[in-house]
Design an enzyme around this catalytic site. Structure first.
Site, PDB file in Angstrom:
ATOM      1  N   ASN A   1       0.875  -1.166   0.000  1.00 26.25           N
ATOM      2  CA  ASN A   1       0.000   0.000   0.000  1.00 26.25           C
ATOM      3  C   ASN A   1       0.916   1.221   0.000  1.00 26.25           C
ATOM      4  O   ASN A   1       1.448   1.588   1.041  1.00 26.25           O
ATOM      5  CB  ASN A   1      -0.886  -0.033   1.256  1.00 26.25           C
ATOM      6  CG  ASN A   1      -1.701   1.239   1.420  1.00 26.25           C
ATOM      7  OD1 ASN A   1      -1.774   2.069   0.519  1.00 26.25           O
ATOM      8  ND2 ASN A   1      -2.318   1.396   2.588  1.00 26.25           N
TER       9      ASN A   1
ATOM     10  N   LYS B   1       0.250   4.256  -0.363  1.00 19.91           N
ATOM     11  CA  LYS B   1      -0.377   5.472   0.161  1.00 19.91           C
ATOM     12  C   LYS B   1      -0.063   6.657  -0.758  1.00 19.91           C
ATOM     13  O   LYS B   1       0.062   6.479  -1.966  1.00 19.91           O
ATOM     14  CB  LYS B   1       0.051   5.713   1.612  1.00 19.91           C
ATOM     15  CG  LYS B   1      -0.125   4.447   2.466  1.00 19.91           C
ATOM     16  CD  LYS B   1      -0.001   4.672   3.931  1.00 19.91           C
ATOM     17  CE  LYS B   1      -0.211   3.361   4.671  1.00 19.91           C
ATOM     18  NZ  LYS B   1      -0.193   3.516   6.108  1.00 19.91           N
TER      19      LYS B   1
ATOM     20  N   GLU C   1      -6.999   4.977   7.475  1.00 19.28           N
ATOM     21  CA  GLU C   1      -6.786   6.397   7.149  1.00 19.28           C
ATOM     22  C   GLU C   1      -8.003   6.971   6.425  1.00 19.28           C
ATOM     23  O   GLU C   1      -8.323   8.150   6.575  1.00 19.28           O
ATOM     24  CB  GLU C   1      -5.492   6.550   6.319  1.00 19.28           C
ATOM     25  CG  GLU C   1      -4.269   6.353   7.208  1.00 19.28           C
ATOM     26  CD  GLU C   1      -3.059   5.736   6.522  1.00 19.28           C
ATOM     27  OE1 GLU C   1      -2.976   5.759   5.289  1.00 19.28           O
ATOM     28  OE2 GLU C   1      -2.188   5.217   7.248  1.00 19.28           O
TER      29      GLU C   1
ATOM     30  N   GLU D   1      -5.630  -4.716  10.463  1.00 20.73           N
ATOM     31  CA  GLU D   1      -4.617  -3.682  10.688  1.00 20.73           C
ATOM     32  C   GLU D   1      -4.939  -2.923  11.974  1.00 20.73           C
ATOM     33  O   GLU D   1      -5.747  -1.977  11.960  1.00 20.73           O
ATOM     34  CB  GLU D   1      -4.595  -2.693   9.521  1.00 20.73           C
ATOM     35  CG  GLU D   1      -4.249  -3.332   8.197  1.00 20.73           C
ATOM     36  CD  GLU D   1      -3.662  -2.315   7.211  1.00 20.73           C
ATOM     37  OE1 GLU D   1      -2.597  -2.606   6.667  1.00 20.73           O
ATOM     38  OE2 GLU D   1      -4.251  -1.250   7.014  1.00 20.73           O
TER      39      GLU D   1
ATOM     40  N   GLY E   1       2.282   2.424  10.705  1.00 17.29           N
ATOM     41  CA  GLY E   1       3.261   3.499  10.550  1.00 17.29           C
ATOM     42  C   GLY E   1       3.918   3.942  11.846  1.00 17.29           C
ATOM     43  O   GLY E   1       4.561   4.981  11.888  1.00 17.29           O
TER      44      GLY E   1
ATOM     45  N   SER F   1       3.226  -1.947  10.404  1.00 19.62           N
ATOM     46  CA  SER F   1       4.673  -2.013  10.663  1.00 19.62           C
ATOM     47  C   SER F   1       5.267  -3.398  10.414  1.00 19.62           C
ATOM     48  O   SER F   1       6.143  -3.845  11.147  1.00 19.62           O
ATOM     49  CB  SER F   1       4.991  -1.531  12.083  1.00 19.62           C
ATOM     50  OG  SER F   1       4.557  -0.199  12.255  1.00 19.62           O
TER      51      SER F   1
END
Ligand code: PGA
Length: 250
Positions: free
Chosen positions: A9, A11, A97, A167, A173, A212
């Protein structure tokens, strides 16, 4: 046997130049990856370039989000048919997100999941709890609610050959990975909840871990019985790290 999937991903990262060198690096190293399936989800403007560079390779690509609408006055949105025009196989839906910065509700995410499937795309449904929710002991309740929104809308068959990414929001992150045991516990809960409705759907369902994941923790995580691969953010932006995780998944 479920085939492991490692999906990057990206982003909102990269440039035309970095996309080219990243894919070049991945393609050169992919020879060592035999059984795992690989995919990348770039920012949508780079999808045509990714298609050009990956066509004929074993690496799939997909979008990071899609609209519930098919066309019209929806400034900034991307439809399922647009993703299909560029041969996307996957599309991420309900990333945390999107849920937090764009206030996407469980119901909207479920609609996106349904629209993606109806268009022949494979949605990667992201679910997961925040740190407060984990500390309050409500992890299972949260992931059940997010999962049930899809099942309630479409029935359990919506998850046939599906992909879910667990997740934990607190691990995304942050460098704070869930331990393999913590992740396995939630993955088993998710599979069990699906199995209560359909054993065969649960068996075929790939449940990825995201948050992570790095080359040095991937093997232990993906080694757990209910962890079928990873959805990788930061580490998918470096060919060496992404390939390290793919090799671990292999
Ligand atoms: P991360 O992101 O690997 O950078 O934690 C994962 C994700 O958000 O999908």
């Amino acid at each position: 046997m479920r085939r492991p999937l490692v999906a990057g991903n990206w982003k909102m990262n990269g440039s035309l130049e970095s996309v080219r060198s990243l894919l070049d690096g991945i393609k050169r190293g992919i020879g060592d990856v035999k059984s795992a399936e690989l995919a990348v989800c770039p920012p949508c403007v780079f999808i045509p370039e990714v298609q050009k560079l990956l066509s004929g390779s074993d690496i799939a690509w997909g979008g990071q989000d899609l609209s519930t609408e098919s066309s019209g006055a929806f400034t900034g949105e991307i439809s399922a048919s647009m993703l299909n025009d560029f041969a996307c196989k996957y599309v991420i839906v309900g990333h945390s997100e999107r849920r937090s910065y764009h206030a996407e509700s469980d119901q909207q995410v479920a609609s996106k999941y349904a629209v993606a499937r109806a268009a022949g795309l494979i949605p990667i449904l992201c679910i997961g709890e925040t740190l407060e929710e984990r500390e309050a002991g409500t992890t299972n309740e949260i992931v059940a609610r997010q999962l049930d929104a899809v099942i309630d809308l479409e029935g359990i068959d919506a998850l046939a050959n599906g992909v879910i990414a667990y997740e934990p929001v607190w691990a995304i992150g942050t460098g704070m990975t869930a331990t393999p045991e913590q992740a396995q516990e939630v993955h088993a809960f998710i599979r069990g909840r699906v199995a209560a409705k359909s054993g065969s759907v649960a068996q075929g369902l790939r449940i990825l871990y995201g948050g992570s994941m790095k080359p040095d923790n991937a093997r232990e995580l993906i080694g757990k019985p209910d962890i079928d691969g990873g959805l990788i953010g930061g580490a998918s932006l470096k060919a060496e790290d992404f390939l390290g995780i793919c090799t671990a998944a292999d």
